[in-house]
Design a protein around this motif. Structure first.
Motif, PDB file in Angstrom:
ATOM      1  N   ILE A   9       0.838  -1.202   0.000  1.00  0.00           N
ATOM      2  CA  ILE A   9       0.000   0.000   0.000  1.00  0.00           C
ATOM      3  C   ILE A   9       0.875   1.255   0.000  1.00  0.00           C
ATOM      4  O   ILE A   9       0.635   2.205  -0.756  1.00  0.00           O
ATOM      5  CB  ILE A   9      -0.950  -0.009   1.210  1.00  0.00           C
ATOM      6  CG1 ILE A   9      -1.987  -1.134   1.061  1.00  0.00           C
ATOM      7  CG2 ILE A   9      -1.648   1.343   1.363  1.00  0.00           C
ATOM      8  CD1 ILE A   9      -2.835  -1.359   2.292  1.00  0.00           C
ATOM      9  N   ALA A  10       1.901   1.263   0.843  1.00  0.00           N
ATOM     10  CA  ALA A  10       2.795   2.413   0.915  1.00  0.00           C
ATOM     11  C   ALA A  10       3.511   2.648  -0.405  1.00  0.00           C
ATOM     12  O   ALA A  10       3.660   3.797  -0.855  1.00  0.00           O
ATOM     13  CB  ALA A  10       3.801   2.216   2.045  1.00  0.00           C
ATOM     14  N   LEU A  11       3.966   1.575  -1.046  1.00  0.00           N
ATOM     15  CA  LEU A  11       4.690   1.712  -2.311  1.00  0.00           C
ATOM     16  C   LEU A  11       3.774   2.237  -3.409  1.00  0.00           C
ATOM     17  O   LEU A  11       4.159   3.120  -4.183  1.00  0.00           O
ATOM     18  CB  LEU A  11       5.288   0.370  -2.704  1.00  0.00           C
ATOM     19  CG  LEU A  11       6.139   0.347  -3.977  1.00  0.00           C
ATOM     20  CD1 LEU A  11       7.290   1.335  -3.875  1.00  0.00           C
ATOM     21  CD2 LEU A  11       6.666  -1.060  -4.234  1.00  0.00           C
ATOM     22  N   ASN A  12       2.561   1.700  -3.481  1.00  0.00           N
ATOM     23  CA  ASN A  12       1.608   2.196  -4.476  1.00  0.00           C
ATOM     24  C   ASN A  12       1.311   3.670  -4.265  1.00  0.00           C
ATOM     25  O   ASN A  12       1.267   4.455  -5.221  1.00  0.00           O
ATOM     26  CB  ASN A  12       0.306   1.380  -4.415  1.00  0.00           C
ATOM     27  CG  ASN A  12       0.355   0.115  -5.237  1.00  0.00           C
ATOM     28  OD1 ASN A  12       0.151   0.148  -6.448  1.00  0.00           O
ATOM     29  ND2 ASN A  12       0.626  -0.998  -4.587  1.00  0.00           N
ATOM     30  N   ALA A  13       1.091   4.049  -3.004  1.00  0.00           N
ATOM     31  CA  ALA A  13       0.788   5.454  -2.707  1.00  0.00           C
ATOM     32  C   ALA A  13       1.977   6.356  -3.029  1.00  0.00           C
ATOM     33  O   ALA A  13       1.805   7.452  -3.583  1.00  0.00           O
ATOM     34  CB  ALA A  13       0.390   5.594  -1.243  1.00  0.00           C
ATOM     35  N   ALA A  14       3.188   5.898  -2.682  1.00  0.00           N
ATOM     36  CA  ALA A  14       4.382   6.707  -2.936  1.00  0.00           C
ATOM     37  C   ALA A  14       4.596   6.914  -4.430  1.00  0.00           C
ATOM     38  O   ALA A  14       4.920   8.030  -4.874  1.00  0.00           O
ATOM     39  CB  ALA A  14       5.601   6.036  -2.307  1.00  0.00           C
TER      40      ALA A  14
END
Length: 223
Positions: A24-29
């Protein structure tokens, strides 16, 4: 319109779903760094460079094969990202719990790749890039449904009424909608075939990748 809000489904094997959080963090970043801010030119360039473009697989290169994974980390707009990440947040942790961290990560990438490949096979002459985590998320939906069909999921009905329903109702309806849409002549605005491919991959992979002793179609008291 039905929007998932929450499932009360405690994890049995892991304390925290680190891989789900990291995805989730990677997609958002990536969305914030590459695609946000209304920079249409940057969005289009990223989609062409790292999205899965079916026609390019007629003469694939290493970069073309890499796009079977990289496409899953690009999203067209905020709502595209938010919808995928909401499903990943609610259902991903229990699939990660059932598979273990490393196998879950492999599972996620395989579902994404199979989703893209099915879309490519069905629309081989398309020059429209496929982007989004929907194929991988569809795999998670299929796995969750096979693992926890009777868990209560709170869903928002008509964007205002929270209602608890069994997972097999909500996720079964979501799957039926994907199948219905793939049969409609609606063009290429949504890569419905990637959803179907992800669903099929998730259903098959969870049977062989889950931890020993983790049952399929588990029954549990309603909450």
């Amino acid at each position: 319109m039905f929007i998932p809000l929450y499932d009360h489904n405690p994890r049995a094997h892991i304390r925290r779903p680190y891989v789900t959080w990291a995805l989730i963090a990677l997609n958002a970043a990536i969305f914030l760094l590459v695609e946000a801010g209304g920079m249409a030119r940057a969005v289009n360039a990223a989609a062409l460079a790292h999205g899965a473009v079916p026609i390019l697989f007629s003469a694939p290169t290493a970069e073309t094969y890499a796009s079977l994974v990289t496409y899953a980390f690009l999203h067209g707009d905020f709502w595209h990202l938010a919808g995928n990440m909401l499903f990943l947040w609610i259902f991903g942790d229990n699939v990660e719990d059932a598979l273990g961290h490393l196998r879950y990560l492999i599972f996620y990438f395989l579902c994404a790749a199979v989703g893209a490949l099915v879309h490519i096979v069905m629309l081989p002459q398309s020059n429209v890039p496929v982007i989004g985590a929907s194929g991988a998320v569809a795999g998670i939906v299929a796995a969750y449904l096979m693992l926890h069909p009777h868990v209560r999921v709170w869903v928002l009905v008509l964007a205002r009424i929270p209602v608890p329903v069994p997972a097999y109702w909500f996720l079964g309806a979501w799957i039926a909608f994907q199948i219905y849409m793939v049969l409609q002549p609606v063009g290429e605005t949504v890569a419905w075939w990637s959803h179907i491919g992800g669903l099929a991959a998730g259903a098959m992979l969870v049977m062989i990748m889950r931890r020993p002793g983790v049952p399929l179609f588990a029954r549990r008291p309603s909450r």
